[in-house]
Write a protein that holds these residues in place. Structure first.
Motif, mmCIF file in Angstrom:
data_model
loop_
_atom_site.group_PDB
_atom_site.id
_atom_site.type_symbol
_atom_site.label_atom_id
_atom_site.label_comp_id
_atom_site.label_asym_id
_atom_site.label_seq_id
_atom_site.Cartn_x
_atom_site.Cartn_y
_atom_site.Cartn_z
ATOM 1 N N VAL A 283 -38.506 21.567 11.398
ATOM 2 C CA VAL A 283 -40.027 20.315 11.853
ATOM 3 C C VAL A 283 -39.849 20.194 13.700
ATOM 4 C CG1 VAL A 283 -40.820 18.009 11.995
ATOM 5 C CG2 VAL A 283 -40.350 19.814 9.558
ATOM 6 N N ALA A 284 -38.747 20.445 13.698
ATOM 7 C CA ALA A 284 -38.034 19.800 15.181
ATOM 8 C C ALA A 284 -38.955 20.919 16.035
ATOM 9 C CB ALA A 284 -36.748 19.315 15.531
ATOM 10 N N ASP A 285 -38.110 22.304 15.666
ATOM 11 C CA ASP A 285 -38.594 23.403 16.883
ATOM 12 C C ASP A 285 -40.004 22.768 16.508
ATOM 13 O OD1 ASP A 285 -36.300 23.375 16.951
ATOM 14 O OD2 ASP A 285 -35.462 25.125 15.832
ATOM 15 N N LEU A 286 -40.456 23.064 15.653
ATOM 16 C CA LEU A 286 -41.813 23.609 15.440
ATOM 17 C C LEU A 286 -42.775 22.125 16.501
ATOM 18 C CD1 LEU A 286 -42.747 24.135 12.203
ATOM 19 C CD2 LEU A 286 -43.461 25.756 13.938
ATOM 20 N N ALA A 287 -42.707 21.276 16.327
ATOM 21 C CA ALA A 287 -42.706 19.846 17.515
ATOM 22 C C ALA A 287 -42.645 20.357 18.847
ATOM 23 C CB ALA A 287 -41.784 18.361 16.718
ATOM 24 N N GLU A 288 -41.716 21.451 19.543
ATOM 25 C CA GLU A 288 -41.643 22.137 21.133
ATOM 26 C C GLU A 288 -42.638 22.796 20.766
ATOM 27 O OE1 GLU A 288 -38.792 23.975 21.665
ATOM 28 O OE2 GLU A 288 -37.397 21.390 21.386
ATOM 29 N N VAL A 289 -43.247 23.033 20.043
ATOM 30 C CA VAL A 289 -44.106 24.535 19.765
ATOM 31 C C VAL A 289 -46.485 23.821 20.277
ATOM 32 C CG1 VAL A 289 -45.453 26.509 19.969
ATOM 33 C CG2 VAL A 289 -42.382 25.866 19.652
ATOM 34 N N SER B 53 -49.345 18.252 11.137
ATOM 35 C CA SER B 53 -48.982 17.144 9.982
ATOM 36 C C SER B 53 -47.293 17.201 9.975
ATOM 37 C CB SER B 53 -49.694 18.285 9.103
ATOM 38 O OG SER B 53 -49.250 19.814 8.732
ATOM 39 N N ARG B 54 -46.629 17.913 10.580
ATOM 40 C CA ARG B 54 -45.326 17.995 10.318
ATOM 41 C C ARG B 54 -44.427 18.650 9.475
ATOM 42 N NH1 ARG B 54 -42.921 15.605 15.201
ATOM 43 N NH2 ARG B 54 -40.888 15.723 13.806
ATOM 44 N N ALA B 55 -45.525 19.147 8.326
ATOM 45 C CA ALA B 55 -45.165 19.925 7.218
ATOM 46 C C ALA B 55 -45.998 21.723 6.621
ATOM 47 C CB ALA B 55 -45.691 18.781 6.165
ATOM 48 N N ASN B 56 -45.304 21.766 6.359
ATOM 49 C CA ASN B 56 -46.062 22.815 5.103
ATOM 50 C C ASN B 56 -47.517 23.026 4.609
ATOM 51 O OD1 ASN B 56 -46.421 26.283 4.934
ATOM 52 N ND2 ASN B 56 -45.228 26.122 2.862
ATOM 53 N N PRO B 57 -48.573 23.244 5.012
ATOM 54 C CA PRO B 57 -48.677 24.274 6.057
ATOM 55 C C PRO B 57 -49.030 24.189 7.019
ATOM 56 C CG PRO B 57 -51.234 23.753 4.781
ATOM 57 C CD PRO B 57 -49.929 23.151 3.742
ATOM 58 N N VAL B 58 -48.620 24.670 8.304
ATOM 59 C CA VAL B 58 -48.544 25.174 9.559
ATOM 60 C C VAL B 58 -49.775 24.780 10.572
ATOM 61 C CG1 VAL B 58 -47.632 25.270 11.841
ATOM 62 C CG2 VAL B 58 -46.477 25.267 10.035
ATOM 63 N N ASP B 59 -50.760 23.803 10.886
ATOM 64 C CA ASP B 59 -51.826 24.300 11.835
ATOM 65 C C ASP B 59 -51.983 23.806 12.788
ATOM 66 O OD1 ASP B 59 -54.653 23.993 12.545
ATOM 67 O OD2 ASP B 59 -54.818 22.122 11.946
ATOM 68 N N LEU B 60 -52.211 25.428 13.273
ATOM 69 C CA LEU B 60 -51.240 25.114 15.364
ATOM 70 C C LEU B 60 -52.731 24.631 15.380
ATOM 71 C CD1 LEU B 60 -50.389 29.000 14.846
ATOM 72 C CD2 LEU B 60 -48.715 27.233 15.116
ATOM 73 N N ASN B 61 -53.613 24.289 15.721
ATOM 74 C CA ASN B 61 -55.180 24.103 15.747
ATOM 75 C C ASN B 61 -55.452 25.304 16.877
ATOM 76 O OD1 ASN B 61 -56.546 22.507 18.481
ATOM 77 N ND2 ASN B 61 -55.992 20.426 16.943
ATOM 78 N N ALA B 62 -57.152 24.212 16.635
ATOM 79 C CA ALA B 62 -58.117 25.991 16.934
ATOM 80 C C ALA B 62 -57.341 26.406 18.853
ATOM 81 C CB ALA B 62 -59.462 25.116 17.112
ATOM 82 N N ARG C 63 -44.042 32.149 18.481
ATOM 83 C CA ARG C 63 -42.881 31.054 18.119
ATOM 84 C C ARG C 63 -43.174 30.212 17.296
ATOM 85 N NH1 ARG C 63 -41.173 28.191 22.508
ATOM 86 N NH2 ARG C 63 -39.417 27.350 21.206
ATOM 87 N N ALA C 64 -44.061 30.532 16.892
ATOM 88 C CA ALA C 64 -45.169 30.046 15.476
ATOM 89 C C ALA C 64 -43.972 30.257 14.098
ATOM 90 C CB ALA C 64 -45.811 28.992 14.755
ATOM 91 N N LEU C 65 -44.131 31.925 14.096
ATOM 92 C CA LEU C 65 -44.115 32.101 13.093
ATOM 93 C C LEU C 65 -42.021 33.366 13.662
ATOM 94 C CD1 LEU C 65 -43.819 35.189 11.192
ATOM 95 C CD2 LEU C 65 -44.864 35.807 13.198
ATOM 96 N N SER C 66 -41.851 32.566 14.784
ATOM 97 C CA SER C 66 -40.223 32.799 15.130
ATOM 98 C C SER C 66 -39.702 31.504 14.116
ATOM 99 C CB SER C 66 -40.328 33.559 16.459
ATOM 100 O OG SER C 66 -39.035 33.501 17.065
ATOM 101 N N ILE C 67 -40.435 30.567 14.436
ATOM 102 C CA ILE C 67 -39.847 29.361 14.279
ATOM 103 C C ILE C 67 -39.211 29.197 12.483
ATOM 104 C CG2 ILE C 67 -39.060 27.210 14.000
ATOM 105 C CD1 ILE C 67 -40.585 27.576 16.839
#
Length: 913
Positions: free
Chosen positions: A336-342, A348-357, A366-370
């Motif tokens: 969650v912390a690593d995704l917050a940088e992307v 939502s800070r949870a699964n499922p992850v919404d990258l936004n449009a 990057r999200a997949l790598s994390i």
């Protein structure tokens, strides 16, 4: 059928095609062109009675006798009327393999009969093996052979496909070619006269170029052979089965299936799950399953993470996952912390992850790598909806780059069509499973989960549980049932049914029996609490009598009676109702019991039913007098172990009821597991029991109680999975120590003792047994050694009580023999614990395995040992083995004839060594 002849079908050196011409719609001509275009390197001929010199450049002959050589394989495309005579000629000429692509009926005057029957009759006097009639043919890309009428050749790959429908097969070829999926073998067997499905499964299971097997089924005839082959194949390879829920064969269902106890679909689900395979029911599903399973990495768990550039597609995927019983992964704090940088601040800070449009290809990657590094995640589903900021192809390319280094399984769903197709093609070419919709992607993931679960079940170590009922009780049960069956009666009375379950350690409610209202009153006085009375008649003599005459079962009972007047009034009314419906000879009187209330009783329904193909099945679910309405009937395939019984319970609503209402959950579940194992043993001991029903079966603080039991009898139907061969147990005394040992077949519960046995072996003993130094076996290996198919192999262990007064058993030695599918040769191996050397244990075990193989009709027993293992060589020679040095393998071969060969092919096999 044995597998030795299949080489002629899959790797022929010469082929003759009957009935081929150059006419555009000629079936044989299509086969000839397919063989040419596939690059078949063997000799190819055509036989056609109005022969020209060649057919598409292939030499053509007027008759079979004119051929320059005897072909390995004949492909018959002639009209049905000519096929039987062709089979006679081929068989008489010692051609050993034929594929019949023709189908339909043979006209005989005003009558007709299936071509299959005519072909079977024509082939009977000869040794010719036949695939078809009405099959697609065979495609083997690795052998450059397309002996089929398929419109396309298949790509070379590692999937073996065997179907029973030619048309489904052609559709599969078209789809797989478009997806870039290849096959090692592709064939449909049609209405096969001789070459059966289990033999082909055995062949593909042993083929080193086949990694997974896809089976398309319409029907199964020899259940035991089929289940044995599938279980064996699924041990080492993915097996995927397409079986529709619709049964097209009229009259195929009998007995309990007709009465509504279980559906045909439930039966196939239970059997295939027990075999460790993945079942699908639609062609669309098989395409998606093949897409997933042929390209997936082994799953470590069942937790899925979702990543998308919008919550709408994520929501569709989550809904599908929940409906199918899947799990959403819980992201770790570090993820969650690593995704917050992307991601944007408002995510939502949870699964499922919404990258936004606004997500770009780089953010996707990057999200997949994390997420793929998260230890809580077992698989990642990347969902992409096309936007201008995240073009389909560029995003796919970014995912491909990251996926190469990801250890977690990655699945993708590129939604859309116009711009998504090129991206999906890129992902497929990179070996990444890809789907049109998020729902299909989730379906693919759940196939992976199901496959993993099924494999775990097949390898799960059963808890050590030995049936405690004394053999004398089981003997009395057998005498009871066999006596009634031999008298011609096809059911047990209520009293006999209650007695039977008692013999197997399932307590039954105290019951009194009466033939009149006055007798009911007499016995009813002895019950201090409420009284229950059930009228016995011809319609409730048999199990699962679910209101065939549209009557209500509560009308057969009078419950909760607390006074003599109430008993008289209500039982009299019950008696009137029965006499209105039945003749005197159709009434069996009354059963009187004390009402069973309180103790937090939970009602269950358990029994045995019988399928005409798969044999006996265990039924389990919620019980009581609404059982046929609720329909909570889960199926287990006997014989059951404790772990299989637990799985059966967990699939039922009973499991949730126990979790919500019991204060001793583990104890109650364990009690039910033991009851199911006992019922499974009853199935094995008493094959004439056609059906048995206990409803209700009460579970409460006092334990189990069978309130109502019914049993019907019939002709035995074999188990589709062999039971533990208890009759092969024997006892012996060791030479030096006079220690008492038991020699018996191995079973799954022996795995822990087998591990300790292996650990006790010295490095030299391990080297002599395995020919090299090896590490301690893992659970998967031990499961394969201990959970064996007794139809295919046998392992006898020598076991005895430990000498430390612990009352535990230890393994002292083991001998194993694996028989080839033709039952010509069994290969043995033996190892004895170091401290048991000189006790005569090796001779005891070798004699045991030798007599067993001889009794099965095996022709010879063979083994190999290192030249330095003089003890084994000496033992073998003393037992009659012929020892010879094998210079090529640098081992000593040991060979013992067991039974004389009876047929030509057996002599030939033995001559090959």
């Amino acid at each position: 059928m044995s597998t030795k002849y299949l080489k002629r079908f899959f790797k022929p050196k010469s082929i003759v095609v009957f009935g081929a011409t150059e006419e555009p719609d000629n079936l044989g001509g299509v086969v000839v062109r397919n063989l040419q275009e596939s690059g078949f390197e063997g000799h190819l001929y055509v036989v056609y009675r109005e022969a020209t010199e060649t057919v598409f450049g292939v030499p053509c002959y007027r008759g079979f006798a004119d051929l320059p050589e005897l072909p390995d394989l004949a492909v018959i495309c002639s009209i049905p009327e000519r096929v039987p005579e062709l089979i006679r000629k081929l068989g008489a000429s010692e051609v050993r393999a034929a594929i019949i692509l023709s189908g339909g009926y043979l006209a005989q005057g005003e009558e007709s009969r299936p071509l299959r029957e005519a072909v079977k009759e024509a082939a009977k006097p000869y040794g010719i093996r036949i695939m078809g009639p009405d099959c697609l043919g065979i495609l083997v890309p690795g052998h450059n052979m397309n002996a089929s009428y398929s419109h396309l050749n298949v790509l070379k790959g590692k999937v073996g496909y065997v179907g029973q429908s030619g048309i489904v097969g052609t559709a599969m070829i078209d789809w797989a070619t478009g997806q870039g999926i290849g096959f090692s073998h592709f064939l449909t067997i049609g209405d096969s006269v001789d070459v059966d499905l289990p033999s082909i499964i055995d062949y593909l299971a042993a083929d080193p170029y086949t990694q997974s097997i896809v089976l398309q089924l319409n029907r199964i005839t020899n259940a035991r052979h089929f289940v044995s082959a599938v279980r064996s194949a699924a041990r080492n390879k993915l097996v995927l089965i397409l079986k529709s829920a619709f049964l097209h064969q009229a009259g195929a269902l009998q007995s309990a299936v007709d009465s509504g106890v279980v559906s045909e679909d439930q039966v196939y689900d239970a059997v295939l799950r027990r075999a460790g395979v993945v079942r699908v029911t639609t062609s669309d599903e098989v395409f998606n399953a093949l897409e997933t399973l042929s390209r997936s990495k082994p799953l470590k768990g069942d937790r899925l993470a979702l990543i998308c550039n919008g919550m709408g597609p994520n929501a569709l995927a989550v809904d599908a996952l929940i409906r199918k019983g899947g799990k959403l992964a819980q992201l770790s704090e570090q993820t969650v912390a690593d995704l917050a940088e992307v991601l944007p601040p408002f995510w939502s800070r949870a699964n499922p992850v919404d990258l936004n449009a606004t997500a770009t290809p780089e953010q996707f990657a990057r999200a997949l790598s994390i997420v793929s590094r998260d230890p809580n995640v077992d698989a990642v589903l990347m969902i992409h909806a096309p936007t201008r900021l995240a073009p389909c192809v560029q995003t796919a390319e970014a995912i491909i780059r990251v996926q190469k280094s990801a250890s977690t399984q990655v699945l993708t769903s590129w939604m859309g069509r116009a711009s998504a197709i090129p991206a999906r093609n890129l992902l497929s070419a990179a070996g990444i499973p890809t789907y049109i919709t998020p729902e299909k992607a989730v379906e693919g993931f759940m196939h992976m989960v199901e496959y993993r679960r099924n494999q775990e079940v097949t390898r799960q170590t059963p808890p050590n549980y030995v049936l405690q009922e004394q053999s004398i009780h089981r003997m009395r049960a057998k005498a009871l049932v066999d006596g009634i069956h031999s008298s011609g009666r096809d059911y047990l009375t209520h009293a006999e049914s209650m007695e039977l379950v008692n013999y197997y350690g399932i307590p039954s409610a105290h019951s009194s029996y009466a033939t009149s209202v006055e007798e009911v009153l007499k016995v009813g006085r002895f019950y201090e609490e409420g009284v229950a009375v059930k009228a016995l008649h011809k319609d409730n003599r048999y199990p699962f009598a679910y209101d065939q005459l549209l009557t209500k079962r509560w009308q057969d009972m009078a419950l909760d009676m607390y006074s003599e007047d109430e008993i008289r009034r209500r039982v009299t009314r019950l008696d009137y109702r029965m006499r209105e419906r039945y003749q005197d000879n159709e009434l069996d009187g009354f059963v009187v019991q004390q009402m069973k209330r309180g103790f937090q009783s939970m009602q269950m329904h358990v029994g045995i039913t019988q399928h005409p193909v798969f044999g006996p099945l265990i039924v389990f679910g919620v019980g009581g007098y609404t059982v046929d309405v609720l329909g909570d009937r889960q199926l287990g395939v006997p014989p059951l172990s404790m772990s299989l019984a637990r799985l059966l319970i967990e699939q039922s609503r009973v499991h949730r009821i126990i979790q919500e209402n019991s204060y001793r959950i583990d104890q109650d579940i364990n009690t039910l597991c033991q009851m199911l194992v006992k019922l499974s043993q009853l199935v094995v001991d008493l094959p004439v029991v056609k059906a048995l029903e206990i409803n209700p079966l009460l579970l409460n603080k006092q334990g189990l109680l069978a309130v109502d039991v019914s049993v019907s009898l019939g002709e035995p139907v074999p188990l589709c999975i062999p039971a533990y061969p208890e009759h092969l147990r024997e006892w012996a005394t060791l030479l030096k120590s006079n220690r008492e040992v038991e020699l018996r077949p191995i079973r799954g519960e022996d795995e822990p003792a087998h591990l300790q046995f292996y650990k006790s072996l010295s490095p030299e003993t391990v080297r002599l047994r395995y020919f090299y130094s090896r590490s301690v076996p893992n659970h998967s290996e031990l499961a394969n050694w201990s959970q064996i198919d007794y139809d295919r192999e046998m392992a006898f262990i020598a076991t005895a009580l430990k000498q430390d007064q612990s009352y535990e058993y230890e393994t002292l030695g083991v001998v194993r023999a694996i028989t080839d599918p033709d039952n010509v040769t069994a290969e043995f191996s033996i190892v004895i614990r170091d401290d048991m050397q000189g006790e005569g244990l090796g001779r005891l075990l070798m004699n045991k395995i030798t007599e067993y193989c001889r009794s099965r009709g095996t022709l010879q027993l063979v083994g190999s040992t290192l030249p330095t293992n003089l003890g084994m060589q000496k033992l073998a020679k003393s037992l009659g083995f012929q020892n010879s040095y094998n210079a090529e393998e640098e081992v000593v071969d040991m060979r013992l004839p067991l039974n004389p060969p009876q047929e030509d092919w057996q002599f030939h096999r033995l001559s090959l060594g």
